[in-house]
Scaffold this active site. Structure first.
Site, PDB file in Angstrom:
ATOM      1  CD  GLU A 178      -2.774  -1.347   2.408  1.00 38.56           C
ATOM      2  OE1 GLU A 178      -3.968  -1.609   2.230  1.00 38.56           O
ATOM      3  OE2 GLU A 178      -2.251  -1.185   3.532  1.00 38.56           O
TER       4      GLU A 178
HETATM    5  N1  IFG Z   1      -4.188  -4.303   4.532  1.00 38.68           N
HETATM    6  C1  IFG Z   1      -2.980  -3.734   5.124  1.00 38.68           C
HETATM    7  C2  IFG Z   1      -2.790  -3.963   6.606  1.00 38.68           C
HETATM    8  C3  IFG Z   1      -4.093  -3.965   7.401  1.00 38.68           C
HETATM    9  C4  IFG Z   1      -5.071  -4.917   6.737  1.00 38.68           C
HETATM   10  C5  IFG Z   1      -6.322  -5.082   7.572  1.00 38.68           C
HETATM   11  C6  IFG Z   1      -1.740  -5.688   4.304  1.00 38.68           C
HETATM   12  C7  IFG Z   1      -0.463  -6.255   3.768  1.00 38.68           C
HETATM   13  C8  IFG Z   1      -5.391  -4.408   5.349  1.00 38.68           C
HETATM   14  N2  IFG Z   1      -1.818  -4.330   4.437  1.00 38.68           N
HETATM   15  O1  IFG Z   1      -2.656  -6.432   4.598  1.00 38.68           O
HETATM   16  O2  IFG Z   1      -1.929  -2.950   7.128  1.00 38.68           O
HETATM   17  O3  IFG Z   1      -4.621  -2.665   7.512  1.00 38.68           O
HETATM   18  O4  IFG Z   1      -7.112  -6.164   7.133  1.00 38.68           O
END
Ligand code: IFG
Length: 492
Positions: A304
């Site tokens: 992200e």
């Molecule tokens: N995605 C984000 C996490 C977390 C997650 C919650 C990943 C690799 C959503 N990144 O999963 O930081 O916020 O379900």
């Protein structure tokens, strides 16, 4: 024997050969130091549960009722983590090629005993019967992990050790600690002290912060190692860095120093990449993490990075993976890193089911190994169903069946490139160990079975019945598990 989770490769019951652990029982060990962790762990568990002395003696001295742990050539098919468990009315014998195999055999022995063995103190009224027969077992995948996010909310050493105990019960062998994120930096870095003292000072919703000193981190590492579990630290970059930028604004490109952040948005932060200071920061943080971590892997995150320029992102991934290799470790990144050309040996972790598998396919195409954590199966931070108070929803709901009823081979990664699987527990909405336990069990047990057991053993209809029998064990362990509605707990 059929209720053991993960399901063993082969089970041959012999009910007229039951073994009874008695006050005169001993643990008889052969095979040298590598056998000690399993012997020590098993003795402690049996002493606590039965109240018996259960001395550990060399195999040559064992005369009576022996639980024999023997490291010998138990057969190449068992590998280092497999074992052969043989129970007759005269003795229990666990044979393995390596210490991890003995430890996993001890977990199976543990599950064959009445659930009262898990209690903190012995009842004194239980017959400690081990059903007779033979189990031959070895894992499907080498990586059977769980990730605990200690950045959104901080969990102290005692909670992490408790989590390790749950992982050991189901033969998981990796605990991935998500140590840094926008809301918190949770590991002391001597050369950058404000990372922990400032970056670790708060948490989501302004809840209490915290961080591990080097000594506390080593304590966790040692506790995990005694249970054949590797600690994998994650320093997430170039995104998810607000806590670091609040501690050291010079690492940011922004004119105004970023404030500490207690929300749960993602994608808004980025390291300032074209600065020599940033390069020194990366090298010194990785260097200290590598020195503190005996395991082979360091996770560099990479997820992200919505505020990082794409061209800069790829160069950053190549730079940071190189730094990890230079410090003698193997880099793992969330699968977005596969946008960048990766050197051999880098590992990608697939999570984002919103990308329809593209990042898994990209990693597979680069010929690297992949850890599968598809969020709609493995993210146990997701609600079980609409009634679950805790948890997030973006990839869910994830029922007990969803977490079990999937196949790692269905994500476009060839079997030889599948390193294994990993459950992910993000803690935006979790504040206590009871919250962690509620989201973790029953779902972790199913993910652990997918990682360990043969694909041919995979059947939701039989698994849900086997799983129901584990509720008594979790009660004896005082685990705050969720009585999910897709399991018939009366079968237990
Ligand atoms: N995605 C984000 C996490 C977390 C997650 C919650 C990943 C690799 C959503 N990144 O999963 O930081 O916020 O379900």
């Amino acid at each position: 024997m059929s209720d053991v989770i993960p399901a063993p490769v082969s089970i041959h019951p012999a009910r007229d050969e039951d073994f009874v652990i008695s006050p005169s029982s001993v643990i008889a060990v052969s095979g040298g130091d590598a056998a000690q962790p399993a012997a020590t762990w098993l003795a402690a568990m049996l002493r606590r549960g039965t109240g018996y002395a259960i001395p550990i003696v060399p195999a040559t001295e064992a005369r009576q009722s022996a639980i024999a742990l023997s490291l010998d050539d138990a057969g190449a098919s068992l590998g280092d983590e497999g074992y052969r468990l043989t129970v007759t009315d005269a003795e229990v014998r666990i044979q393995a090629n390596a210490g991890a195999g003995l430890f996993h055999g001890a977990q199976t022995l543990r599950q064959l005993l009445p659930p009262e063995i898990e209690a903190e103190s012995s009842e004194g009224t239980v017959q400690w019967v081990v059903p007779g027969g033979e189990i031959i077992d070895h894992p499907r995948y080498r990586w059977r992990g769980a990730m605990l996010d200690v950045a959104r909310h901080f969990f102290g050493v005692a909670d992490v050790k408790r989590y390790i105990d749950l992982l050991a019960l189901y033969k998981c062998n990796v605990l991935h600690l998500h140590l840094t994120d926008d809301q918190g930096w949770r590991i002391a870095i001597a050369s950058w002290p404000r990372l922990a003292t400032v970056g670790g000072s708060t948490a989501v919703d302004g809840d209490p912060g915290g961080y591990y000193s080097a000594a506390e981190y080593r304590d966790i590492v040692d506790y995990a190692a005694a249970r054949c579990i590797n600690i994998v630290p994650e320093f997430d970059a170039p995104g998810h860095v607000n806590a670091a930028l609040a501690a050291y604004p010079e690492l940011s490109c922004a004119a105004t120093p970023p404030a500490l952040y207690t929300g749960i948005e993602v994608g808004f932060s980025t390291l300032c990449l074209d600065k020599p200071l940033t390069d020194r920061f990366l090298d010194e943080v990785i260097g200290e993490l590598a020195a503190l971590t005996p395991g082979d892997y360091i996770h560099i995150g990479g997820d992200e990075a919505k505020s990082t320029q794409p061209a800069d992102y790829n160069a950053f991934v190549q730079k940071l993976t190189r730094i990890v290799f230079d410090h003698g470790k193997v880099p793992i990144g969330w699968a977005e890193i596969s946008k960048a050309p990766l050197s051999a040996g880098v590992v990608a972790q697939y999570w984002d089911v919103n990308d329809a598998g593209r990042s898994a396919h990209a990693a597979a195409a680069q010929g690297i190994e992949v850890i599968l954590s598809p969020a709609n199966r493995c993210y146990i931070d997701q609600k079980y169903d609409a009634t679950t108070q805790l948890g997030l929803t973006w990839a869910g709901p994830v029922s007990v069946r969803d977490a079990y009823d999937w196949e790692p081979g269905d994500y476009g990664v060839p079997e030889p490139q599948i390193l294994g699987i990993e459950a992910g527990l993000w803690t935006e909405t979790l504040r206590t160990m009871a919250d962690i336990e509620y989201m973790t069990l029953p779902r972790l047990a199913g993910i652990a079975e997918i990682g360990w057991s043969q694909q041919s053993a995979h059947s939701w209809d039989t698994y849900r019945q086997r799983l129901a029998t584990h509720a008594e064990r979790w009660e004896a362990m005082s685990v705050n598990f969720h009585r999910a509605t897709d399991v018939d707990w009366t079968q237990g």
